[in-house]
Design a protein around this motif. Structure first.
Motif, PDB file in Angstrom:
ATOM      1  N   GLY A  54     -15.561  75.495 -53.426  1.00 45.57           N
ATOM      2  CA  GLY A  54     -15.552  74.062 -53.173  1.00 45.57           C
ATOM      3  C   GLY A  54     -16.254  73.740 -51.868  1.00 45.57           C
ATOM      4  O   GLY A  54     -17.063  74.515 -51.359  1.00 45.57           O
ATOM      5  N   ASP A  55     -15.922  72.594 -51.294  1.00 44.81           N
ATOM      6  CA  ASP A  55     -16.650  72.114 -50.119  1.00 44.81           C
ATOM      7  C   ASP A  55     -15.830  72.117 -48.838  1.00 44.81           C
ATOM      8  O   ASP A  55     -16.290  71.628 -47.814  1.00 44.81           O
ATOM      9  N   ARG A  56     -14.609  72.694 -48.865  1.00 37.87           N
ATOM     10  CA  ARG A  56     -13.775  72.665 -47.671  1.00 37.87           C
ATOM     11  C   ARG A  56     -12.787  73.823 -47.695  1.00 37.87           C
ATOM     12  O   ARG A  56     -12.230  74.148 -48.742  1.00 37.87           O
ATOM     13  N   ALA A  91     -12.072  73.208 -42.382  1.00 36.87           N
ATOM     14  CA  ALA A  91     -13.476  73.072 -41.979  1.00 36.87           C
ATOM     15  C   ALA A  91     -14.339  72.813 -43.208  1.00 36.87           C
ATOM     16  O   ALA A  91     -14.200  73.499 -44.222  1.00 36.87           O
ATOM     17  N   PRO A  92     -15.246  71.830 -43.147  1.00 38.00           N
ATOM     18  CA  PRO A  92     -16.121  71.562 -44.296  1.00 38.00           C
ATOM     19  C   PRO A  92     -17.187  72.629 -44.429  1.00 38.00           C
ATOM     20  O   PRO A  92     -17.577  73.286 -43.446  1.00 38.00           O
ATOM     21  N   LEU A  93     -17.666  72.803 -45.648  1.00 36.58           N
ATOM     22  CA  LEU A  93     -18.746  73.752 -45.898  1.00 36.58           C
ATOM     23  C   LEU A  93     -20.047  73.162 -45.364  1.00 36.58           C
ATOM     24  O   LEU A  93     -20.335  71.984 -45.580  1.00 36.58           O
ATOM     25  N   PRO A  94     -20.855  73.947 -44.638  1.00 39.10           N
ATOM     26  CA  PRO A  94     -22.119  73.426 -44.125  1.00 39.10           C
ATOM     27  C   PRO A  94     -23.045  72.993 -45.257  1.00 39.10           C
ATOM     28  O   PRO A  94     -22.880  73.425 -46.409  1.00 39.10           O
ATOM     29  N   PRO A  95     -24.032  72.145 -44.973  1.00 42.76           N
ATOM     30  CA  PRO A  95     -25.013  71.755 -45.993  1.00 42.76           C
ATOM     31  C   PRO A  95     -25.691  72.983 -46.577  1.00 42.76           C
ATOM     32  O   PRO A  95     -25.777  74.035 -45.921  1.00 42.76           O
ATOM     33  N   PRO A  96     -26.194  72.894 -47.830  1.00 43.15           N
ATOM     34  CA  PRO A  96     -26.788  74.061 -48.501  1.00 43.15           C
ATOM     35  C   PRO A  96     -27.828  74.797 -47.670  1.00 43.15           C
ATOM     36  O   PRO A  96     -27.867  76.026 -47.659  1.00 43.15           O
ATOM     37  N   GLY A  97     -28.661  74.074 -46.940  1.00 39.64           N
ATOM     38  CA  GLY A  97     -29.721  74.730 -46.176  1.00 39.64           C
ATOM     39  C   GLY A  97     -29.219  75.523 -44.996  1.00 39.64           C
ATOM     40  O   GLY A  97     -29.955  76.356 -44.441  1.00 39.64           O
ATOM     41  N   ASP A 113     -18.022  81.018 -50.985  1.00 38.73           N
ATOM     42  CA  ASP A 113     -18.664  81.022 -49.677  1.00 38.73           C
ATOM     43  C   ASP A 113     -17.659  81.496 -48.641  1.00 38.73           C
ATOM     44  O   ASP A 113     -16.450  81.526 -48.894  1.00 38.73           O
ATOM     45  N   ASP A 114     -18.158  81.857 -47.484  1.00 36.84           N
ATOM     46  CA  ASP A 114     -17.290  82.228 -46.374  1.00 36.84           C
ATOM     47  C   ASP A 114     -17.201  81.059 -45.410  1.00 36.84           C
ATOM     48  O   ASP A 114     -18.217  80.443 -45.054  1.00 36.84           O
ATOM     49  N   CYS A 115     -15.993  80.736 -44.998  1.00 32.07           N
ATOM     50  CA  CYS A 115     -15.797  79.640 -44.055  1.00 32.07           C
ATOM     51  C   CYS A 115     -16.454  79.993 -42.716  1.00 32.07           C
ATOM     52  O   CYS A 115     -16.206  81.076 -42.167  1.00 32.07           O
ATOM     53  N   HIS A 116     -17.274  79.106 -42.200  1.00 35.41           N
ATOM     54  CA  HIS A 116     -17.988  79.377 -40.955  1.00 35.41           C
ATOM     55  C   HIS A 116     -17.059  79.307 -39.743  1.00 35.41           C
ATOM     56  O   HIS A 116     -17.438  79.742 -38.643  1.00 35.41           O
TER      57      HIS A 116
END
Length: 318
Positions: free
Chosen positions: A268-270, A276-282, A257-260
């Motif tokens: 992973g999730d961060r 910065a944490p990964l946003p929720p899947p939606g 994923d790309d960090c927002h």
């Protein structure tokens, strides 16, 4: 230049397995006292690494003195740089040295700095790190649960314990004629061991065959090992995947994923760089499909503008 892998001590730098694997940078700001190594020197040290490598991944053990982590964060803050990832790890010293080596191996591949830094957490789950101990009386119970019975047996002469700190804590008694079984990896590994004031016979003669280790290699005992394990009567060991192609496939198989916040890639999730944490899947944007290359691993091209889809073995390994 590949992303720099930096460590907080020279004992965390294992020998390179081949001429393609770069060494790690030993941060003098973590090794030397602030009284002898000024903040200006620490800033210059980190700035030089960024200038030469673009990005720096600094591995810092969770057991390190608070002052070490504080200085790393101070350096990043003063430089106002988003190109420094401070990665904390709960692995014992030899296990952390193995993780640093794996990241060094992968740094010459085509992974982005964000993916490489995030991979530290993933790879830690595949490192079996522990020690043969002559006593568990002073072992930190926040790391490994030591029963009252095991604590009492520690005071009996000749008693030894096999302790696994990662990926899941485990403690078994290996002396006194009892059969001991320490859960091991279900995949091919190389076993490294470092001898303190105990003989390594059980590690090399019993543990290595039980874990089906493909290779058994002796390493130098890290200086922090006695403090981490709370005894000098030990043989520290770590089993991990040695093959760069397997490591590449493992990291490549995870969704990116790309960090927002900072825009870097991550797994992973961060994000390992900005935290910065990964946003929720939606709330995540759709990601482009990235082709995986199972039989080989892609390397960063020496030139600029190389296509990400190009497959290659490490330079010279043909």
């Amino acid at each position: 230049m590949p992303t720099a892998i930096a460590v907080t001590g020279p004992d965390l730098v294992l020998p390179s397995p081949d001429r393609h694997t770069p060494s790690a940078a030993v941060l003098q700001s973590a090794v030397q006292s602030p009284r002898t190594y000024s903040l200006d020197q620490a800033l210059t040290e980190m700035h030089t690494l960024i200038e030469h490598h673009g990005y720096v991944i600094a591995l810092c053990p969770s057991s390190a003195p608070a002052s070490v982590a504080q200085r790393l964060h101070a350096v990043r803050s003063v430089l106002e740089s988003d190109r420094i990832a401070i990665v904390r790890s709960d692995l014992p010293p030899l296990g952390l040295a193995v993780l640093a080596l794996q990241l060094r191996q992968l740094s010459v591949c085509d992974f982005s700095p964000g993916v490489l830094a995030s991979a530290a957490r993933l790879l830690s789950h595949y490192i079996y790190a522990g020690a043969l101990l002559g006593s568990v009386a002073r072992l930190d119970r926040d790391r490994i649960d030591v029963s009252l019975q095991s604590h009492a047996k520690s005071w009996m002469p000749g008693t030894q314990f096999a302790v696994l700190a990662a990926p899941r804590p485990e403690l078994v008694k290996v002396s006194g004629g009892e059969e001991a079984h320490l859960p091991g990896p279900g995949f091919g590994t190389r076993l490294l061991y470092a001898t303190g004031r105990l003989a390594p016979d059980w590690v090399t003669g019993t543990l290595a065959p039980a874990w089906n280790s493909q290779e058994v290699t002796e390493a130098r005992l890290p200086g922090e090992s006695e403090r981490w394990w709370a005894t000098g009567k030990l043989v520290e060991f770590a089993a991990a995947i040695p093959d760069i192609s397997v490591l590449y496939q493992l990291v490549s198989s995870v969704r990116r994923d790309d960090c927002h916040w900072c825009g870097l890639e991550l797994i992973g999730d961060r994000c390992a760089f900005c935290a910065a944490p990964l946003p929720p899947p939606g709330e995540r944007p759709a990601q482009p499909v990235r082709a995986l290359v199972p039989p080989s691993h892609r390397l960063r091209s020496a030139g600029t503008g190389a296509a990400r889809g190009t497959t290659a073995l490490p330079r010279g390994m043909t």
